[in-house]
Design an enzyme around this catalytic site. Structure first.
Site, PDB file in Angstrom:
ATOM      1  N   GLY A  14      35.615  31.326  38.055  1.00  0.00           N
ATOM      2  CA  GLY A  14      36.505  32.169  38.854  1.00  0.00           C
ATOM      3  C   GLY A  14      37.520  31.324  39.614  1.00  0.00           C
ATOM      4  CB  ALA A  15      38.647  31.472  43.150  1.00  0.00           C
ATOM      5  N   GLY A  29      37.927  27.505  39.290  1.00  0.00           N
ATOM      6  CA  GLY A  29      38.538  26.874  38.122  1.00  0.00           C
ATOM      7  C   GLY A  29      37.585  26.699  36.949  1.00  0.00           C
ATOM      8  N   GLY A  35      38.787  35.623  31.608  1.00  0.00           N
ATOM      9  CA  GLY A  35      38.078  34.636  30.798  1.00  0.00           C
ATOM     10  C   GLY A  35      38.716  34.528  29.406  1.00  0.00           C
ATOM     11  CG  ASP A  36      38.655  37.888  27.091  1.00  0.00           C
ATOM     12  OD1 ASP A  36      37.568  37.281  27.036  1.00  0.00           O
ATOM     13  OD2 ASP A  36      38.744  39.119  27.239  1.00  0.00           O
TER      14      ASP A  36
HETATM   15  N1  LIG Z   1      39.980  34.649  42.065  1.00  0.00           N
HETATM   16  C1  LIG Z   1      40.634  33.855  41.223  1.00  0.00           C
HETATM   17  N2  LIG Z   1      41.666  33.091  41.673  1.00  0.00           N
HETATM   18  C2  LIG Z   1      42.320  32.271  40.826  1.00  0.00           C
HETATM   19  N3  LIG Z   1      42.047  32.163  39.519  1.00  0.00           N
HETATM   20  C3  LIG Z   1      41.035  32.907  39.028  1.00  0.00           C
HETATM   21  C4  LIG Z   1      40.276  33.790  39.847  1.00  0.00           C
HETATM   22  N4  LIG Z   1      39.337  34.399  39.076  1.00  0.00           N
HETATM   23  C5  LIG Z   1      39.513  33.899  37.822  1.00  0.00           C
HETATM   24  N5  LIG Z   1      40.506  33.009  37.780  1.00  0.00           N
HETATM   25  C6  LIG Z   1      41.000  32.232  36.634  1.00  0.00           C
HETATM   26  O1  LIG Z   1      40.503  32.757  35.423  1.00  0.00           O
HETATM   27  C7  LIG Z   1      39.588  31.840  34.803  1.00  0.00           C
HETATM   28  C8  LIG Z   1      38.414  32.571  34.197  1.00  0.00           C
HETATM   29  O2  LIG Z   1      37.762  33.279  35.220  1.00  0.00           O
HETATM   30  P1  LIG Z   1      36.211  33.661  35.211  1.00  0.00           P
HETATM   31  O3  LIG Z   1      35.400  32.453  35.387  1.00  0.00           O
HETATM   32  O4  LIG Z   1      36.051  34.746  36.205  1.00  0.00           O
HETATM   33  O5  LIG Z   1      36.038  34.170  33.705  1.00  0.00           O
HETATM   34  P2  LIG Z   1      34.995  35.191  33.078  1.00  0.00           P
HETATM   35  O6  LIG Z   1      33.897  35.472  34.038  1.00  0.00           O
HETATM   36  O7  LIG Z   1      34.645  34.686  31.744  1.00  0.00           O
HETATM   37  O8  LIG Z   1      35.915  36.468  32.925  1.00  0.00           O
HETATM   38  P3  LIG Z   1      35.774  37.727  31.943  1.00  0.00           P
HETATM   39  O9  LIG Z   1      35.276  38.811  32.817  1.00  0.00           O
HETATM   40  O10 LIG Z   1      37.150  37.968  31.442  1.00  0.00           O
HETATM   41  O11 LIG Z   1      34.798  37.364  30.845  1.00  0.00           O
HETATM   42  C9  LIG Z   1      39.197  30.899  35.947  1.00  0.00           C
HETATM   43  O12 LIG Z   1      38.790  29.670  35.442  1.00  0.00           O
HETATM   44  C10 LIG Z   1      40.482  30.816  36.737  1.00  0.00           C
HETATM   45  O13 LIG Z   1      41.407  29.960  36.115  1.00  0.00           O
HETATM   46 MG   LIG Z   2      33.924  35.804  30.138  1.00  0.00          MG
END
Ligand SMILES: Nc1ncnc2c1ncn2[C@@H]1O[C@H](COP(=O)(O)OP(=O)(O)OP(=O)(O)O)[C@@H](O)[C@H]1O
Ligand SMILES: [Mg+2]
Length: 319
Positions: free
Chosen positions: A222-223, A225, A251-252
């Protein structure tokens, strides 16, 4: 050519209502329909970035036709297996008064064994495959072994494979030895069966996954990185603080940013910063829109890159 694989794609149907009423009729103020599913999302962002790619997977029925035509209208190339069942529709209802939303995801059509066979033949016949990104849930009738077999087969032909899945699909899929996996922190924690509170825990878990035959692990946080754990080092890319309006599909987008880097010959540091930039750029997009090329490239210089290979004792303090 980059190929993405979505075995259970969907049409995401979004409604906006003032307030959900369980006694009377609730009037819909606005609605929209979008192609959905992990692999599909990766293809959409790759297309936005100008990276040639083709979406693979199963589609069927009227909804499948709609999905295919919507992708074509967006300029996304696809080469689906047509199945006898109907592609699923997911329902999202946004309640304006509270800002909350309800998400109803359907399990998807049952896939017959001969349809899985058709997919294997399709993938075996791809002469120009350089990268395969596999993502998302498995529809009924598809065993996680399918992911393992596809990954092992494509790798044996010299193409790069990336898996973004969770649960059994991830656990069995990694046995195929993918070059990359991109779990988020929760998915990695589930895979290794323990909580990952500190960055050191995340790195240790990723190292264990690598010891199981995975080339490199990208853990999105998430935030905080993305951390990339690889044979020659451990790298962290941290996004800037932004006003987040959406976290669906981030994430995608990150996967697409990474693959864009690989496909255009960027070094690994740049691939990681592009992945982080793409994820963060999509957090700024409302609804089901995804970051475009300019959003992503403008975000790249705002991402901080750190080589943390030798700073193990400083890995405290994850949010
Ligand atoms: N709150 C945030 N602020 C800044 N960037 C974010 C934030 N949330 C997500 N990101 C960006 O998006 C990328 C992927 O986020 P995350 O880790 O939430 O993916 P995920 O859980 O796989 O998401 P998904 O639900 O699409 O599968 C992070 O590495 C970051 O670059
Ligand atoms: Mg994901």
């Amino acid at each position: 050519m980059i190929y993405t694989l979505a075995l259970n794609p969907a049409i995401d149907r979004t409604f906006w209502v003032e307030k959900l009423d369980f006694e009377e009729t609730t009037r819909v103020q606005k609605e929209c329909r979008y192609p959905g599913g992990k692999g599909i999302d990766v293809s959409r962002v790759l297309t936005n970035l100008g990276a040639p790619n083709t979406a693979l997977g199963f589609i069927g029925g009227f909804v499948g036709d709609e999905l295919e035509c919507r992708l074509t209208s967006e300029g996304v190339r696809s080469d689906f297996i047509h199945i006898s069942g109907e592609t699923r529709t997911n329902i999202i209802v946004h309640e304006e008064e509270t800002g909350r939303h309800v998400l109803l995801t359907a399990s998807g059509p049952e896939i017959a064994p001969y349809e899985i066979g058709a997919l294997f033949r399709k993938i075996d016949g791809l002469k120009d495959i350089s990268i395969l990104a596999i993502g998302g849930s498995l529809p009924p009738g598809v065993h996680p072994e399918t992911y393992r077999r596809i990954i092992a087969g494509v790798r044996a032909r010299g193409a790069i494979t990336l898996l973004d899945a969770d649960g059994d699909a991830l656990r069995v899929g990694i046995q195929g030895g993918p070059d990359y996996i991109k779990p988020n922190r929760r998915e990695l924690s589930q895979l290794v069966g323990r909580e990952l509170n500190e960055l050191a825990d995340v790195v240790e878990a990723a190292e264990w996954v690598r010891s199981q035959g995975v080339g490199a692990v990208l853990v999105s946080m998430g935030a905080d990185g993305i951390v990339l754990v690889k044979d020659d080092g451990i790298y962290l890319a941290i996004p800037p603080k932004v006003e987040v309006v959406n976290t669906v599909g981030v994430g995608d987008s990150a996967v697409a940013g990474f693959l864009y880097g690989l496909a255009t010959g960027l070094d690994l540091k740049e691939c990681l910063t592009h992945a982080t930039a793409a994820g963060t750029a999509t957090t700024l997009k409302p609804g089901t829109a995804r970051a475009n090329r300019k959003d992503i490239l403008d975000m790249v210089p705002r991402v901080r890159f750190e080589d943390i290979s030798r700073s193990g004792d400083q890995w405290k303090g994850l949010k």
